[in-house]
Design an enzyme around this catalytic site. Structure first.
Site, PDB file in Angstrom:
ATOM      1  N   SER A  21       4.291   2.431   8.016  1.00 33.60           N
ATOM      2  CA  SER A  21       3.895   1.361   7.108  1.00 33.60           C
ATOM      3  C   SER A  21       5.078   0.810   6.341  1.00 33.60           C
ATOM      4  O   SER A  21       5.976   1.533   5.934  1.00 33.60           O
ATOM      5  CB  SER A  21       2.866   1.862   6.114  1.00 33.60           C
ATOM      6  OG  SER A  21       1.611   1.946   6.709  1.00 33.60           O
TER       7      SER A  21
ATOM      8  N   HIS B 110       0.810  -1.222   0.000  1.00 34.90           N
ATOM      9  CA  HIS B 110       0.000   0.000   0.000  1.00 34.90           C
ATOM     10  C   HIS B 110       0.846   1.277   0.000  1.00 34.90           C
ATOM     11  O   HIS B 110       0.311   2.379  -0.119  1.00 34.90           O
ATOM     12  CB  HIS B 110      -0.987  -0.009   1.177  1.00 34.90           C
ATOM     13  CG  HIS B 110      -0.401   0.309   2.501  1.00 34.90           C
ATOM     14  ND1 HIS B 110      -0.141  -0.650   3.462  1.00 34.90           N
ATOM     15  CD2 HIS B 110      -0.043   1.485   3.061  1.00 34.90           C
ATOM     16  CE1 HIS B 110       0.351  -0.074   4.534  1.00 34.90           C
ATOM     17  NE2 HIS B 110       0.418   1.223   4.324  1.00 34.90           N
TER      18      HIS B 110
ATOM     19  N   ASP C  76      -0.639  -7.513   1.697  1.00 40.33           N
ATOM     20  CA  ASP C  76      -0.038  -6.174   1.702  1.00 40.33           C
ATOM     21  C   ASP C  76       1.480  -6.310   1.790  1.00 40.33           C
ATOM     22  O   ASP C  76       2.088  -6.137   2.850  1.00 40.33           O
ATOM     23  CB  ASP C  76      -0.596  -5.375   2.884  1.00 40.33           C
ATOM     24  CG  ASP C  76      -0.191  -3.907   2.839  1.00 40.33           C
ATOM     25  OD1 ASP C  76       0.351  -3.473   1.802  1.00 40.33           O
ATOM     26  OD2 ASP C  76      -0.419  -3.203   3.846  1.00 40.33           O
TER      27      ASP C  76
END
Length: 417
Positions: A353, A203, A257
């Site tokens: 992230s 992502h 992901d």
């Protein structure tokens, strides 16, 4: 402490939510303790963690496999498939690749505590990802056995002090941590698997951030403003084709992901730049084990990114608990896991992230850090009963190995299922 008003579940990078840690008071560390790893096949030792059943000797690089039926270690008989067997053995132990392999003779090198040989079924070898599935006890008449040097990983090259939770870290403490920058701004974290491959979250690469010439990978420093870190360009990004938000922007399904970043040239490995290990084949997380998450993300949900790399120790939470109605209500899929404290206070946040969630073990005799999770998503930051959610790296071992082998010459954005 990271805070968020409201309860919408968003990826850690929803406005690039890349790996950063929030400070908080560490509670329950002593009570929770350090849980051990669960291994599919192990040799139990009374004083340490279980040993993984495939080992490489630090003395002469001989490969050894544990015979659980006889309770002994055996050597791998040399064959025409030595290169493939060496590579598979290193991968099985959580190393990225075999650097070299060679033959040794038991008559000159000695048995060194081993007892007999395993032979590889070369006909089945191309169709397996597990060495243990294609070996059987044999005589090995020539007495020549396989040795291999695997790419080292998961070890610090500098002595470091212990730090507990949500604080600035020190140079060389997490040498696999990198910053992924777009137009000079930190967007995501990542983990070095080798000098030229970084593992991160899919992502981090939405449509608006896909001009690869604008990406840089920053390594070898803990301060974002450090003049001593190294920056390299990006040749390719390989992302998982099963990451649904790239197919349907309205999808709230965050499975798969995961992405690999191939650098334009290899980083030099130094005291401050080192690769992390992958989980060994069959290695599973155990609920309650306390591991470490690192990053430069926001120290509060609406706060600013950290200027210095942060670290925090958090326990793994079972998927049964994390899927409870008070937590994430069945949003945690099999290839994800949660980590954090039920009361909140310590968590990854925006800017974290793609960053590493690492656990230390001694299953390969030498203590090593393994990349067990990738910071993926969560509701807010450090909220009670809303721990961070991570991509479970052990479920993507074969995807990682295959992607690196398949796309080593690729450029641009590449997808792989």
């Amino acid at each position: 402490m990271a805070q968020k008003e409201g309860g919408r579940t968003v990826p850690c990078c929803s406005r690039p939510k890349v790996a950063a840690l929030t400070a908080g008071t560490l509670l329950l560390l002593t009570a929770i303790g350090a849980a051990s790893w669960a291994i599919v096949a192990v040799l139990l030792r009374s004083d340490q963690e279980p040993l993984y059943p495939v080992q490489v000797s630090s003395a002469d690089a001989r490969l050894m496999v544990f015979d659980k039926t006889e309770g002994t270690w055996r050597l791998l008989c040399s064959s025409r498939s030595n290169a493939r067997v060496a590579g598979l053995s290193c991968e099985e132990m959580g190393f990225l690749r075999a650097l070299t392999h060679s033959e040794l003779d038991v008559r000159t090198a000695g048995a060194n505590g081993t007892s007999g040989f395993f032979c590889v079924d070369e006909g089945r070898l191309p169709h397996t990802q597990r060495l243990l599935e294609v070996i059987s006890v044999c005589d090995c008449p020539r007495g020549r056995f396989l040795a291999a040097i695997c790419q080292d990983c998961g070890r610090r090259k500098l002595p470091v002090d212990r730090i507990v939770g949500g604080r600035d870290t020190s140079l060389g403490r997490w040498p696999w941590q990198v910053s992924l920058r777009y137009d000079g701004a930190h967007l995501c974290g990542g983990s070095l698997l080798s000098g030229d491959w970084v593992l991160t979250a899919a992502h981090c690469f939405p449509e608006r951030n896909r001009v690869l010439s604008r990406w840089r990978v920053f390594a070898g420093a803990v301060a974002q403003a450090s003049p001593h870190g190294l920056q390299l360009g990006v040749q390719a990004v390989v992302y998982h084709g099963g990451y649904l938000p790239f197919r349907d922007p309205n999808s709230e399904e965050n499975s798969n992901d995961i992405a690999l970043v191939h650098l334009s040239s290899p980083l030099p490995l130094t005291e401050y730049i080192q690769p992390v290990c992958l989980p060994a084949a069959g290695q599973a997380l155990v609920d309650g084990k306390i591991c470490t998450v690192t990053g430069w993300g926001n120290t509060q949900y609406y706060g600013q990114q950290a200027g210095v790399l942060q670290e925090a120790r958090v326990p793994i939470i079972s998927n049964d608990v994390c899927n409870g109605a008070d937590f994430y209500g069945n949003q945690i899929k099999p290839k994800m896991f949660c980590a954090g404290y039920p009361e909140g206070g310590i968590d990854a946040c925006q800017g974290d992230s793609g960053g590493p969630f690492v656990c230390e073990d001694s299953i390969s005799r030498t203590p090593r850090w393994r990349l067990c999770g990738i910071v993926s998503w969560g509701t807010g930051c450090a909220l009670a009963q809303k721990p961070g959610v991570y991509t479970k790296v052990s479920d993507f071992r074969e995807w990682i190995f295959q992607a690196i082998k398949t796309h080593s010459e690729a450029s641009g954005m590449v997808t792989q299922l």
